[in-house]
Design a protein around this motif. Sequence first.
Motif, short mmCIF file in Angstrom:
data_model
loop_
_atom_site.label_atom_id
_atom_site.label_comp_id
_atom_site.label_asym_id
_atom_site.label_seq_id
_atom_site.Cartn_x
_atom_site.Cartn_y
_atom_site.Cartn_z
N HIS A 110 0.83 -1.20 0.00
CA HIS A 110 0.00 0.00 0.00
C HIS A 110 0.87 1.26 0.00
O HIS A 110 0.54 2.26 -0.68
CB HIS A 110 -0.91 0.01 1.23
CG HIS A 110 -1.93 1.11 1.18
ND1 HIS A 110 -3.08 1.06 0.44
CD2 HIS A 110 -1.94 2.36 1.79
CE1 HIS A 110 -3.77 2.17 0.59
NE2 HIS A 110 -3.10 2.98 1.41
N GLN A 111 1.97 1.25 0.74
CA GLN A 111 2.86 2.40 0.75
C GLN A 111 3.43 2.65 -0.64
O GLN A 111 3.49 3.80 -1.10
CB GLN A 111 4.00 2.18 1.76
CG GLN A 111 4.96 3.35 1.86
CD GLN A 111 6.08 3.09 2.87
OE1 GLN A 111 6.10 2.07 3.55
NE2 GLN A 111 7.02 4.05 2.95
N ASN A 112 3.80 1.57 -1.33
CA ASN A 112 4.32 1.70 -2.69
C ASN A 112 3.24 2.20 -3.64
O ASN A 112 3.50 3.02 -4.54
CB ASN A 112 4.86 0.34 -3.15
CG ASN A 112 5.42 0.38 -4.55
OD1 ASN A 112 4.71 0.09 -5.50
ND2 ASN A 112 6.70 0.73 -4.67
N LEU A 113 1.99 1.73 -3.43
CA LEU A 113 0.87 2.16 -4.28
C LEU A 113 0.62 3.66 -4.11
O LEU A 113 0.37 4.37 -5.10
CB LEU A 113 -0.38 1.37 -3.90
CG LEU A 113 -1.61 1.53 -4.80
CD1 LEU A 113 -1.37 0.89 -6.17
CD2 LEU A 113 -2.83 0.87 -4.15
N GLU A 114 0.67 4.14 -2.87
CA GLU A 114 0.47 5.57 -2.62
C GLU A 114 1.58 6.40 -3.25
O GLU A 114 1.33 7.44 -3.88
CB GLU A 114 0.42 5.84 -1.12
CG GLU A 114 -0.90 5.53 -0.45
CD GLU A 114 -0.90 5.98 1.01
OE1 GLU A 114 -1.87 6.67 1.38
OE2 GLU A 114 0.05 5.64 1.75
N GLU A 115 2.82 5.97 -3.07
CA GLU A 115 3.96 6.74 -3.57
C GLU A 115 3.92 6.91 -5.08
O GLU A 115 4.30 7.97 -5.60
CB GLU A 115 5.26 6.07 -3.16
CG GLU A 115 5.55 6.15 -1.66
CD GLU A 115 6.76 5.33 -1.26
OE1 GLU A 115 7.30 4.62 -2.14
OE2 GLU A 115 7.17 5.39 -0.07
N LYS A 116 3.42 5.90 -5.81
CA LYS A 116 3.45 5.93 -7.28
C LYS A 116 2.18 6.49 -7.91
O LYS A 116 2.16 6.78 -9.12
CB LYS A 116 3.70 4.52 -7.83
CG LYS A 116 5.09 4.00 -7.49
CD LYS A 116 5.35 2.65 -8.15
CE LYS A 116 6.76 2.18 -7.85
NZ LYS A 116 7.08 0.89 -8.51
N ASN A 117 1.09 6.64 -7.11
CA ASN A 117 -0.19 7.02 -7.72
C ASN A 117 -0.90 8.16 -7.00
O ASN A 117 -1.97 8.57 -7.45
CB ASN A 117 -1.13 5.80 -7.75
CG ASN A 117 -0.55 4.64 -8.52
OD1 ASN A 117 -0.57 4.62 -9.74
ND2 ASN A 117 0.02 3.67 -7.79
N VAL A 118 -0.32 8.69 -5.91
CA VAL A 118 -0.91 9.80 -5.17
C VAL A 118 0.17 10.84 -4.89
O VAL A 118 1.28 10.50 -4.47
CB VAL A 118 -1.54 9.32 -3.85
CG1 VAL A 118 -2.10 10.51 -3.06
CG2 VAL A 118 -2.64 8.30 -4.11
N GLN A 119 -0.19 12.11 -5.11
CA GLN A 119 0.73 13.20 -4.83
C GLN A 119 -0.05 14.33 -4.18
O GLN A 119 -1.10 14.73 -4.68
CB GLN A 119 1.40 13.69 -6.13
CG GLN A 119 2.48 14.72 -5.89
CD GLN A 119 3.21 15.08 -7.17
OE1 GLN A 119 2.90 14.58 -8.24
NE2 GLN A 119 4.18 15.98 -7.06
N ASP A 120 0.45 14.77 -3.03
CA ASP A 120 -0.25 15.81 -2.26
C ASP A 120 -1.69 15.38 -1.95
O ASP A 120 -2.64 16.15 -2.12
CB ASP A 120 -0.24 17.15 -3.01
CG ASP A 120 1.15 17.70 -3.20
OD1 ASP A 120 2.02 17.42 -2.35
OD2 ASP A 120 1.39 18.37 -4.23
#
Length: 448
Positions: A110-120
């Motif tokens: 999930h951390q990797n998913l957030e880092e690659k697909n969510v910004q701010d």
Amino acid sequence: MSSSYFFCAFGTFGNPNGFRQSLLGGNAELSKQIKTFDLKTDAIKLFPKTKLYGIRKESAAGQNIISYSLYTFAKEQHSERGGTFIGSSLIFLNTSANENLIISVLNEFHQNLEEKNVQDDTFTVNHSKDFLASKPKDFDKIRLNEKPLEDLNFSGGTGNYLVVYCKTEPAQLQELFKRTTGLLNGYDMVYFTDAKEIAEFVNQKGIFKIVEIQGLNHEIKRMEDEQKSLLEKTIHSYENEKGKLNEEKKLLIGELENKIHQNEKKHSENAFKIEESKEKVKAVTKTFEEYELTLDETIRRLKSGEKMDPVKQSHHENKKRFTEKINQNKGIESLSSLSSSPSVFRQRSPSLVVGSSSDEEFSGFSQRSRKSKEASPVFIIMSLILGLCVIGMLVFYFMFSKEGKSLISSSAEENNAGAPVEDFNKLKVMEPQAEEFTEMTPLTSDSE
């Protein structure tokens, strides 16, 4: 991805896509049937910098499925709508794994998913199919730590959801996952959060049940008591079934043993009757042989010139004794059937009647047969029937053939002198009258 466990990534993307989820494994049929991991946003809501864990069971595509999920806040593009989220689920088919490994792999994915697909806190993609993600480093270790599913009821959903307000650090969450899996027999999904905002929102809406650790312990105890009560009832029902089974066993075995006893008794009686019948056969054989010797002696005496009357008198007495002995021994009783009811069929034995002392005693078989036929009422009746059949055939022939009609005409002229010939013309074959049929009104269809 493994065939028994894999990830699902999902999120709310706003117009035009809304909520979307993508399986990173499984098959097309499972992808169609598995329930979505969307949240009921009028009952539970994500806020910035909050997390929500969940554990769920379901049955889809013939598989028993248990899923471990993680939700975090993420805004839709060009929207400030609240409660939107990005999420990950680690899905197991007919199996599970050690909870500490599940939490570690789920958090990393999930951390990797957030880092690659969510910004701010905002999505950078418009659909779950566009997600970028990496496989966690310990993902393949799960295969070495798989374990059977707990005794869960996957037959249907309950419509109940439970939210637990508690600490969600890996150590505490690991213990919670272990303890609450059994609650899935009473709840479709159990959520865990340490966010006060989420807890207050759930409590305010009152749609989902929310508890803290003390309340969770009560829920677990209540579920354990229900399972214990269900187990006791199940055991009691099987014990009752066992008791009834023993009663039925005693009754059935008693009936079978009684039938066996009756059959053994009948078998013994039949064996005695068979031996008795064999003795009768010997007696009958001996009686015939002895009577045959008396006949030889009678013939010898007549040939030697003795007077006929004394010889015939002696023969008559010998024959009387012979007949009496035969009648005593000729009857062989039918054997008892081994079925529940005795046979009602009995074979009749021809009786030997003591003959008169006249010379007809020595008449031949053909003479007796001829007299029997002459005196038989059956023979007379059959003769009459045969005669009537012949007469009927002759009448039919004369009535329905041209030759027969001409013969009737000539015969009538000879026997009825002066009768007009046209009288016979009044006799005619009656033509069959056509039956009258009433025309039926045709049925009309609804469309007409």
